[in-house]
Design an enzyme around this catalytic site. Structure first.
Site: not given
Length: 388
Positions: A84, A281, A283
């Site tokens: 990430c 994001d 993820h």
């Protein structure tokens, strides 16, 4: 599960209704005036649509699988669960390339064929060794800083990795006589002892000028610049004294946002409204999408996010990296002026400072004494982070 966690932790996404709860949304140096005044519904709706178009045009890079080239001897074929921060760094770097090649005003139009310049940017972040800014090449450039496939890294190591990648790219282009994949210099602002002693790091104008003049071609006076500022702004959370300055960086026209975000789960912060940060994001696990500049009809939807999520700015991880892009000397001087003014308004707690010249190094045999004398006998918990 991720969206359930967002609900439990208070992380939400923007709609036209909740975006109008504040007066301004700042996204990478651009302001969108969304007002709750009853007489400005049409103006607020237009501002929201412009904000959303800007947000959805930012390059979104996430976890990938299925088509992911294996990472060296590890045989890993995905970065799910550990990549990430690398993905956040890729997004920040992609924004710098967009500003350089397409301009800050560029917007994606899904109804039109893609431009070659835009596709070249996406291709450079593909998941194979042939792509200059792939995770594969980031891991190789960052190996001296402890990067390894399957392990997490911090913002400071990320910044040094991007710096090393830029130097390797320049050396390679000079060796083979080709064009550089990275068209700008990279400078990392850090404090003493490679940023490990805490305190406000110093942006040295003399060092940047030397780097940019050497980086460019002989006919160029000044190379474009990617400037990175890794910071530790607290222990478990960001010290509240730094929140106004942190928020203000999104108003700088040179802003590339922040690689950081949630504790232990990096995100890419691109904007702010009042006390809320807006972020992309990484993820989200998606399949690899091959992109080439020759296929103008390729679907690049997986590189853009239509959901603008937000979280309280005071809840982000105190370890982060701020990015800025300066096209020329004038933009760099403007960044220095804005940063100096921000430091003056910080009530004695600047995130970083600006100096014309580097401070002379301290004598090696007195460094330990200097450190011991600089640490107060008793310190409040609010200032303990400065001892990191």
């Amino acid at each position: 599960m991720r969206r359930l966690q967002e609900r439990l932790l208070g992380h939400r996404w923007y709609t036209a209704a909740n975006a109008s709860s504040g007066s301004e949304i700042w996204v990478l140096g651009l302001c969108y005036k969304v007002s709750a005044d009853t007489g400005n519904e049409a103006l607020s709706a237009q501002a929201y649509e412009e904000f959303l178009l800007d947000f959805t045009s930012r390059v979104w890079i996430t976890y990938r699988k299925a088509g992911f080239e294996s990472l060296g001897q590890t045989k890993l074929t995905s970065d799910v669960g550990w990549g990430c921060m690398l993905r956040s760094g890729q997004m920040l770097l992609a924004q710098a390339l967009v500003c350089h090649d397409l301009g800050r005003s560029w917007r994606r139009d899904p109804g039109q064929p893609c431009s070659r310049e835009y596709l070249q940017i996406l291709q450079s972040f593909g998941d194979s060794e042939s792509c200059p800014f792939s995770i594969h090449n980031l891991l190789e450039a960052g190996s001296p800083f402890g990067l390894a496939a399957g392990s997490w890294l911090g913002p400071y190591a990320l910044c040094r990795t991007l710096e090393a990648l830029a130097k390797a790219d320049k050396n390679q282009s000079q060796k083979i006589g080709g064009e550089r994949a990275l068209p700008f210099a990279v400078y990392v602002v850090s404090g003493e002892a490679e940023g490990e002693r805490g305190g406000a790091p110093v942006l040295c104008v003399e060092d940047v000028a030397s780097l940019c003049s050497k980086w460019g071609e002989p006919t160029e006076e000044w190379s474009p610049l990617l400037l990175l500022v890794p910071l530790v702004l607290g222990l478990d959370k960001v010290n509240p004294r730094y929140l106004p300055s942190l928020r203000a960086t999104f108003t700088f026209p040179q802003s590339l946002g922040i690689a950081g975000g949630k504790p232990g789960a990096s995100t890419y912060l691109v904007g702010v409204q009042d006390d809320q940060a807006i972020y992309l994001d990484p993820h989200e696990t998606q399949q690899v999408v091959p992109v080439t500049p020759d296929n103008l009809e390729v679907d690049t939807g997986s590189y853009h996010c239509s959901v603008a999520r937000r979280l309280p700015l005071d809840s982000i991880d105190p370890s982060l990296a701020i990015g800025f892009y300066c096209r020329d000397r004038g933009e760099f001087d403007d960044l220095c002026a804005r940063s100096s003014e921000l430091a003056r308004q910080s009530n004695g707690a600047p995130m970083f400072t600006v100096a014309e010249k580097s401070a002379p190094p301290k004598a090696a045999d007195s460094s330990k004494l200097d450190m011991e004398e600089s640490v107060p006998k008793e310190s409040s918990s609010e200032d303990d982070w400065q001892m990191l």
